[in-house]
Write a protein that holds these residues in place. Structure first.
Motif, PDB file in Angstrom:
ATOM      1  N   MET A  97      -0.492   7.054   1.682  1.00  0.00           N
ATOM      2  CA  MET A  97       0.021   7.200   0.080  1.00  0.00           C
ATOM      3  C   MET A  97       0.631   5.354  -0.379  1.00  0.00           C
ATOM      4  SD  MET A  97       3.604   8.538  -0.134  1.00  0.00           S
ATOM      5  CE  MET A  97       4.736   7.741   0.920  1.00  0.00           C
ATOM      6  N   LYS A  98       1.004   4.836   0.575  1.00  0.00           N
ATOM      7  CA  LYS A  98       2.075   3.513   0.692  1.00  0.00           C
ATOM      8  C   LYS A  98       0.424   2.263   0.343  1.00  0.00           C
ATOM      9  CE  LYS A  98       5.001   2.243   3.938  1.00  0.00           C
ATOM     10  NZ  LYS A  98       5.897   1.780   5.361  1.00  0.00           N
ATOM     11  N   THR A  99      -0.651   2.480   0.817  1.00  0.00           N
ATOM     12  CA  THR A  99      -0.927   1.525   0.405  1.00  0.00           C
ATOM     13  C   THR A  99      -2.777   1.884  -1.129  1.00  0.00           C
ATOM     14  OG1 THR A  99      -2.564   1.939   2.299  1.00  0.00           O
ATOM     15  CG2 THR A  99      -4.175   0.942   0.676  1.00  0.00           C
ATOM     16  N   PHE A 100      -2.179   3.118  -1.537  1.00  0.00           N
ATOM     17  CA  PHE A 100      -2.492   3.111  -3.200  1.00  0.00           C
ATOM     18  C   PHE A 100      -1.138   2.811  -3.768  1.00  0.00           C
ATOM     19  CE2 PHE A 100      -5.274   6.816  -1.758  1.00  0.00           C
ATOM     20  CZ  PHE A 100      -6.756   6.324  -2.108  1.00  0.00           C
ATOM     21  N   TRP A 101      -0.127   3.049  -3.231  1.00  0.00           N
ATOM     22  CA  TRP A 101       1.213   2.889  -3.966  1.00  0.00           C
ATOM     23  C   TRP A 101       1.227   0.878  -4.097  1.00  0.00           C
ATOM     24  CZ3 TRP A 101       6.499   4.507  -2.158  1.00  0.00           C
ATOM     25  CH2 TRP A 101       7.522   4.906  -2.486  1.00  0.00           C
ATOM     26  N   SER A 102       0.684   0.811  -2.882  1.00  0.00           N
ATOM     27  CA  SER A 102       1.032  -0.910  -3.110  1.00  0.00           C
ATOM     28  C   SER A 102      -0.299  -1.322  -3.887  1.00  0.00           C
ATOM     29  CB  SER A 102       1.197  -1.214  -1.781  1.00  0.00           C
ATOM     30  OG  SER A 102       0.926  -3.089  -1.757  1.00  0.00           O
ATOM     31  N   GLU A 137      -4.445  14.060  -2.950  1.00  0.00           N
ATOM     32  CA  GLU A 137      -3.447  14.482  -2.010  1.00  0.00           C
ATOM     33  C   GLU A 137      -1.872  13.312  -1.232  1.00  0.00           C
ATOM     34  OE1 GLU A 137      -4.107  16.022   3.079  1.00  0.00           O
ATOM     35  OE2 GLU A 137      -5.492  15.960   1.954  1.00  0.00           O
ATOM     36  N   ALA A 138      -1.939  12.656  -1.623  1.00  0.00           N
ATOM     37  CA  ALA A 138      -1.592  10.901  -1.104  1.00  0.00           C
ATOM     38  C   ALA A 138      -0.032  11.778  -2.826  1.00  0.00           C
ATOM     39  CB  ALA A 138      -2.100   9.860  -1.656  1.00  0.00           C
TER      40      ALA A 138
END
Length: 193
Positions: free
Chosen positions: A17-22, A57-58
């Protein structure tokens, strides 16, 4: 006998989630995900499917983690002023939290709406519709208890608050200035109360 998965699924999902968010969907590579999640390529595919499935899913995980808290603030507010203050304070805390990438995953993904698959588009649209409805019911409650004028158009104002909400996310990615954001919060209160 198959190998035991040597990672905690929720921790890996949180890292994804944090990777896609960033980095966004296009900017995130499978090696980025493997490194940040601390899992092998085979574990990633066996557990989460492809990159698009993992993104979906993230996004759902993000909605549970952050979205439910935001909506509960509005639903449980004792007054309009307190509800808006608490909502936007929490919203800004998440947007500026050092351990988060900044802004909002849903806002960041929506910028690339045209490049996403139908399931992701639907997740984004449902997230925005759900928040708009939460704002709408919050405003209606404020009208019912006399805090807001009965002339207020709750639907249009809910859409305005939704737009401000996502605008704040974009501003925090650029400015990251809590004083600037507090001005926005005060202006919202001034407009409505």
């Amino acid at each position: 006998m198959g190998r035991v998965k040597e990672f905690v699924r929720e921790e890996a999902l949180r890292s994804a989630m944090k990777t896609f968010w960033s980095k966004g969907y296009e900017g995130t590579s499978i090696p980025d995900l493997m490194q940040n999640m601390g899992i092998s390529r085979s574990s990633l595919y066996e557990t989460f499917g492809d990159k698009q499935s993992l993104l979906n899913e993230a996004a759902k995980y993000y909605s549970r983690l952050v979205g439910e808290k935001r909506r509960s603030i509005l639903a449980n507010a004792k007054t309009v002023k307190q509800g808006l203050t608490d909502y936007f304070r929490y919203h800004m805390e998440v947007a500026l939290e050092e351990n988060w990438p900044g802004g909002c995953l849903i806002t960041n993904l929506s910028i690339y709406h045209d490049y996403l698959d139908d399931e992701t588009k639907k997740l984004i649209e449902e997230s925005m519709e759900t928040l708009e409805e939460a704002f709408y019911h919050f405003l209606e409650k404020g009208k019912e208890n006399g805090e807001l004028t009965s002339a207020l158009d709750s639907r249009k104002t809910a859409r305005l608050l939704l737009t401000i909400n996502h605008g704040i996310n974009v501003v925090t990615r650029v400015k990251g200035d809590s004083c600037h954001l507090e001005d926005i919060s005060e202006s919202i209160l001034h407009l409505l109360t």
